[in-house]
Write a protein that holds these residues in place. Sequence first.
Motif: not given
Length: 168
Positions: A116-121, A141-145, A154-167
């Motif tokens: 359903v979602y594509a990982v763009v970053g 992300l592209k403009p208007d996307q 984890a709370p108080g920690g660091k982790g990863y972020l996935l940037c998604l768009t609708k496939k």
Amino acid sequence: MSEQVAPPPAPQVAQPEPAAQPDATAPAAPAASPVEPAAKRSGGRALAVIGAVGVFLVVAGLKFGLGTAIGTFFNTDETAEAKAGDCIAELPTVTGTEQRSVSGAEVVKCTSAEAVYAVVGRVEDQTEAQAKTGQACEPYLKPDQDGYLFYNIAPGGKGYLLCLTKKA
């Protein structure tokens, strides 16, 4: 496999002892026992099961790589290795700035009907506050996307972020 059980021995009837004979020199022969000793069961079945499981684990380790097999068993975060170009199955619907906790998110083949979602970053070392702003995903992300955020921090920690768009 059928098991067989021998019938119990017939009760022995007490017989009167014969009168002692003074000239009997032959020793009396021991009476034969009608009960045979029970056959001992071996641990063969248990060893066979343990051996089969061991063979399965070795084959799985060789086929999928031992590290992958162990990592998959202990890694409950299906998206931990997701990267740009991967696809994610359906997630709960959110609108605006709404956020929702998700369990069971998984990476699927982009050709799958579940995609359903594509990982763009992907952005590493994000705090929860940084991830919530979504600014780290703007370059992906592209403009208007419409963009969607998925993060595991984890709370108080660091982790990863996935940037998604609708496939598409």
